[in-house]
Design an enzyme around this catalytic site. Sequence first.
Site, short mmCIF file in Angstrom:
data_model
loop_
_atom_site.label_atom_id
_atom_site.label_comp_id
_atom_site.label_asym_id
_atom_site.label_seq_id
_atom_site.Cartn_x
_atom_site.Cartn_y
_atom_site.Cartn_z
CB SER A 81 -53.93 34.97 114.01
OG SER A 81 -54.92 35.96 113.95
N1 SAH Z 1 -59.52 35.12 111.23
C1 SAH Z 1 -58.71 35.43 110.07
C2 SAH Z 1 -57.71 36.55 110.29
C3 SAH Z 1 -58.39 37.80 110.55
S1 SAH Z 1 -57.57 39.31 110.19
C4 SAH Z 1 -57.96 34.21 109.57
O1 SAH Z 1 -58.04 33.15 110.20
O2 SAH Z 1 -57.33 34.32 108.52
C5 SAH Z 1 -58.98 40.31 110.57
C6 SAH Z 1 -60.05 40.29 109.53
O3 SAH Z 1 -61.15 41.02 110.04
C7 SAH Z 1 -59.63 40.97 108.23
O4 SAH Z 1 -59.86 40.11 107.15
C8 SAH Z 1 -60.55 42.20 108.19
O5 SAH Z 1 -60.90 42.59 106.88
C9 SAH Z 1 -61.76 41.71 108.97
N2 SAH Z 1 -62.63 42.76 109.53
C10 SAH Z 1 -62.27 43.96 110.03
N3 SAH Z 1 -63.37 44.62 110.48
C11 SAH Z 1 -64.44 43.80 110.26
C12 SAH Z 1 -65.83 43.92 110.50
N4 SAH Z 1 -66.37 45.01 111.05
N5 SAH Z 1 -66.63 42.89 110.14
C13 SAH Z 1 -66.12 41.78 109.57
N6 SAH Z 1 -64.79 41.62 109.31
C14 SAH Z 1 -63.97 42.60 109.66
#
Ligand code: SAH
Length: 232
Positions: A81
């Site tokens: 993000s």
């Molecule tokens: N917080 C992260 C950015 C997140 S992007 C950072 O600081 O870099 C969103 C993330 O959520 C992605 O890596 C995606 O693979 C993950 N994601 C999506 N659905 C999910 C789920 N059901 N459980 C866990 N992770 C999930």
Amino acid sequence: MKSLLVILSFISVVILNQEDSRFTRARNRMVTTQIEARGISDPGTLRAMRTVPRHLFVPPSYSSEAYSDRPLPIGYNQTISQPFIVAYMTQLVRPARGKIALEIGTGSGYQAAVLAEIVDTVYTIEIVGELARESAARLKVLGYRNIVTKYGDGYLGWPEHAPFDIIIVTAAADHIPQPLREQMAEGGRLVMPVGNPAYVQELVVLSKRKGRITEQRLEPVRFVPLRRLKEN
Ligand code: SAH
């Protein structure tokens, strides 16, 4: 030969130090111009944003852009993000020493590291196996001993470690998963982008007081979709 090696290693130390202080300056500028200037004032959040080396959480080809005012790709169709959004969500959940946090969507591990600078323990779940492995390794190298990582479907939360004072969901869905509501501690806060995962969502904050959960709807945001391993 030996003195040449000494000189070469001296030069590389100087170059690495210069690079380090360039990143530090970029990071401080990021906090001043993108975060403080837009109204983030929680001292813990500001300190964490000044501390965590964001350039080590993006792919090397993006490290020179790590402190710019936007999200960046981290592979596997996912993104880290924008710095302001990380700071905003962090401030919203009121982090403090003594608190236990759960993050859904580890991604690069950056948001987890920011939280871990402030709270006691961060539990974080990632659904993409490669990202889960990479971020766990990165957080270990950087010395974050108070972050516990897991590969899996965060929709279900992490009941073994519940309840959580803080829950941050960094992927979007059209509703807040019921298991996450149930894993909120008394006095706890949850923040998540809620809306159409393909378009724009709203940041929603839940707070739990005397067993009752109240909801607050805030800014429009865009996040990648929350995925499911299988429908439960
Ligand atoms: N917080 C992260 C950015 C997140 S992007 C950072 O600081 O870099 C969103 C993330 O959520 C992605 O890596 C995606 O693979 C993950 N994601 C999506 N659905 C999910 C789920 N059901 N459980 C866990 N992770 C999930």
